[in-house]
Design an enzyme around this catalytic site. Structure first.
Site, mmCIF file in Angstrom:
data_model
loop_
_atom_site.group_PDB
_atom_site.id
_atom_site.type_symbol
_atom_site.label_atom_id
_atom_site.label_comp_id
_atom_site.label_asym_id
_atom_site.label_seq_id
_atom_site.Cartn_x
_atom_site.Cartn_y
_atom_site.Cartn_z
ATOM 1 N N HIS A 106 25.818 -51.366 -18.972
ATOM 2 C CA HIS A 106 26.804 -50.722 -19.985
ATOM 3 C C HIS A 106 28.088 -51.590 -20.302
ATOM 4 C CE1 HIS A 106 24.996 -47.329 -17.987
ATOM 5 N NE2 HIS A 106 24.881 -46.571 -19.496
ATOM 6 N N ASP A 109 30.510 -51.442 -17.445
ATOM 7 C CA ASP A 109 30.248 -51.509 -16.006
ATOM 8 C C ASP A 109 30.722 -52.989 -15.762
ATOM 9 O OD1 ASP A 109 28.633 -49.315 -16.167
ATOM 10 O OD2 ASP A 109 26.687 -50.300 -16.791
ATOM 11 N N GLU A 237 16.263 -44.053 -25.453
ATOM 12 C CA GLU A 237 16.070 -43.662 -24.286
ATOM 13 C C GLU A 237 16.074 -42.248 -24.178
ATOM 14 O OE1 GLU A 237 18.040 -45.729 -20.741
ATOM 15 O OE2 GLU A 237 17.759 -43.656 -19.723
ATOM 16 N N GLU A 273 12.404 -43.108 -19.050
ATOM 17 C CA GLU A 273 12.791 -43.188 -17.745
ATOM 18 C C GLU A 273 11.859 -42.142 -16.911
ATOM 19 O OE1 GLU A 273 16.929 -43.399 -17.067
ATOM 20 O OE2 GLU A 273 16.944 -41.959 -15.458
ATOM 21 N N HIS A 276 13.507 -38.670 -16.455
ATOM 22 C CA HIS A 276 13.922 -37.650 -17.862
ATOM 23 C C HIS A 276 12.789 -37.327 -18.425
ATOM 24 C CE1 HIS A 276 17.697 -40.919 -18.986
ATOM 25 N NE2 HIS A 276 17.883 -40.057 -17.867
ATOM 26 N N ASP A 301 12.665 -47.271 -17.550
ATOM 27 C CA ASP A 301 13.834 -46.943 -16.507
ATOM 28 C C ASP A 301 13.020 -46.563 -15.375
ATOM 29 O OD1 ASP A 301 15.850 -48.127 -17.846
ATOM 30 O OD2 ASP A 301 16.968 -46.491 -17.949
ATOM 31 N N ASP A 312 18.865 -35.106 -12.951
ATOM 32 C CA ASP A 312 18.346 -36.359 -12.896
ATOM 33 C C ASP A 312 18.649 -37.158 -11.500
ATOM 34 O OD1 ASP A 312 17.504 -38.870 -14.021
ATOM 35 O OD2 ASP A 312 19.097 -39.141 -15.207
ATOM 36 N N ASP A 314 17.540 -39.584 -9.851
ATOM 37 C CA ASP A 314 17.541 -41.178 -9.934
ATOM 38 C C ASP A 314 17.236 -41.768 -8.620
ATOM 39 O OD1 ASP A 314 17.999 -41.477 -12.720
ATOM 40 O OD2 ASP A 314 20.265 -41.773 -12.283
ATOM 41 N N ASP A 344 16.492 -47.862 -12.805
ATOM 42 C CA ASP A 344 17.750 -47.112 -13.072
ATOM 43 C C ASP A 344 17.735 -45.945 -12.003
ATOM 44 O OD1 ASP A 344 19.886 -45.623 -14.200
ATOM 45 O OD2 ASP A 344 18.793 -45.191 -15.984
#
Ligand code: XLS
Ligand code: NI
Ligand code: NI
Length: 442
Positions: A106, A109, A237, A273, A276, A301, A312, A314, A344
């Site tokens: 991003h 980031d 996404e 993802e 997701h 992802d 999420d 992750d 991700d």
């Protein structure tokens, strides 16, 4: 000249190499052998493994109940540019030790957002100059870039779908800068994830108007990028919720419907993802299949959710069954359209050693490599394709074929049924197929 190019962040950890499944070295790949050819392609080209800058280098282990636990050494300087360069040094050291070629980011980031768009523009320019040097030095580049249009409080009512025009314009400025940065860094793709593009309550939301704004926003973003030389693919996404109660890109089918509705399907594909998918009450395999059906499977992802938690989480992928089923879909549809496998995923809050970042990514890469090998065997050398073909074989000839060709009307079906005396109850063979898959997993 690089910032701290002499400084080594991950001391004592050397390049991660393939050593085969019997190796006892935790800092080696057991299955991921980048140069190995599988199904006509090098493993590394199947995957294009990418590290997520945000989780791996901006994550601190903080959660809504507690302060950071991961006080990593690149995150010390108070000066934004200095801190950003340290982070880049750590990131590029890590990515190159992993033997990966890509990262995803991003905008903020890379460097802390400025107080004004002007300041942010300046910062992004400075850090991308530095990143270009690092990229050259290590042969690494972005798989995709994106704009974080969800963290800043100005986006509490949405970004492209904000009810106030000024905020939409601000999001536009941010996407412009993120696109400039992605193009400058040679990013292969560009992602839109709409965490705040949705609603908290329909009582105060004009959904139709917001959806139209979103389409217009995507259209002008695409046009800007294309006019500025961007040749890559744009990805949507999907995610059903979190942080919004309801997000407009709920799942793959919804996102594809939206893109087609607004004539955007040529430039945009889907970035799916895992976590997701499961939040949307689908399997990862389902989401991939929906995208593949429409030739819209752009990228993934890679992560995994938790069977007990409804958010999420992750986590790094290690569910071999899940990734094997995924790799079957991906292989069958001849790979990703432009994208790859972006991890991700984040370390758990109590994974506080620097080396944990290696264990996490090694496990992820090995999980995918192992699944690729299994999926390839399942597709090329098991009974599964035959069982599937047989299941639909009544459409290969006779009336079934005519139906598929659009040559039968409803009355024709009526007449055929009128003359049919007996129907067979043909087994779906699910358990047999499950056993075949199980027996290939090794
Ligand atoms: C959050 C999303 C996000 C996107 C990029 O849930 O996964 O990290 O991948 O904005
Ligand atoms: Ni994501
Ligand atoms: Ni996510």
């Amino acid at each position: 000249m690089t910032n701290n190019s002499k400084k080594e962040y991950f001391k004592g950890i050397r390049n991660i190499n393939y050593e085969g499944r019997d190796s006892k070295n935790p800092f080696s790949y057991k299955f991921y052998n980048p140069e190995q050819i599988v199904a006509g392609k090098k493993m590394k080209d199947h995957f294009k493994f990418s590290v997520a800058y945000w989780h791996s280098f901006c994550g601190t282990g903080a959660d809504p109940f507690g302060a950071p636990t991961q006080n990593f050494p690149w995150d010390k300087s108070q000066d934004p540019l200095h801190a950003a360069k340290d982070k880049a040094d750590a990131a590029f050291e890590f990515i190159s030790k992993m033997g990966f070629d890509y990262y995803c980011f991003h905008d903020y980031d890379l460097i802390q957002e400025g107080k004004s768009i002007k300041e942010s523009e300046k910062r992004l320019k400075l850090i991308s100059d530095y990143l270009l040097l690092k990229q050259k030095e290590h042969g690494i580049k972005p798989l995709w870039g994106t704009a974080n249009c969800f963290s800043n409080p100005v986006y509490m009512n949405g970004a492209a779908t904000n009810p106030e025009f000024d905020i939409v314009a601000r999001a536009g400025a941010q996407v412009k800068l993120a696109l400039d940065t992605t193009i400058k860094l040679g990013g292969l793709n560009y992602v839109f994830w709409g965490g705040r593009e949705g609603y908290l309550s329909l009582l105060n939301t004009d959904m139709k108007r917001e959806l139209e704004h979103m389409a217009e926003f995507l259209r002008i973003s695409r046009d800007y990028a294309r006019n500025n030389g961007f040749k890559g693919t744009f990805f949507i996404e999907p995610k059903p919720m979190e942080p919004s109660k309801h997000q407009y890109d709920f799942d793959t089918a919804t996102a594809i419907g939206f893109l087609k509705n607004y004539g955007l399907e040529k430039d945009f594909k889907i970035n799916i993802e895992v976590n997701h998918a499961t939040l949307a009450q689908h399997t990862f395999q389902h989401e991939l299949t929906v995208a593949a059906n429409d030739d819209m499977l752009g990228s993934i992802d890679a992560n995994r959710g938790d069977y007990q938690n409804g958010w999420d989480t992750d986590q790094f992928p290690n569910n071999l069954q899940e990734t094997t089923l995924a790799m079957m879909v991906i292989l069958k549809s001849s790979g990703f359209k432009g994208g790859g496998v972006n991890f991700d995923a984040k370390l758990r809050r109590n994974s506080t050693d620097l080396e944990d970042l290696f264990h996490a990514h090694i496990g992820g890469a090995d999980t995918f490599a192992r699944s690729l090998l299994i999926a390839d065997k399942l597709l090329s050398n098991s009974k599964i394709p035959e069982i599937l073909a047989k299941r639909y074989s009544t459409f290969d000839k006779g009336n079934g074929k005519l139906f598929e060709q659009g040559e039968l009307n409803l009355v024709d079906l009526f007449k055929i049924a009128y003359e049919t005396e007996k129907y067979s109850l043909k087994s779906g063979k699910q358990e047999l197929i499950e056993n075949i898959i199980f027996n290939h997993i090794n």
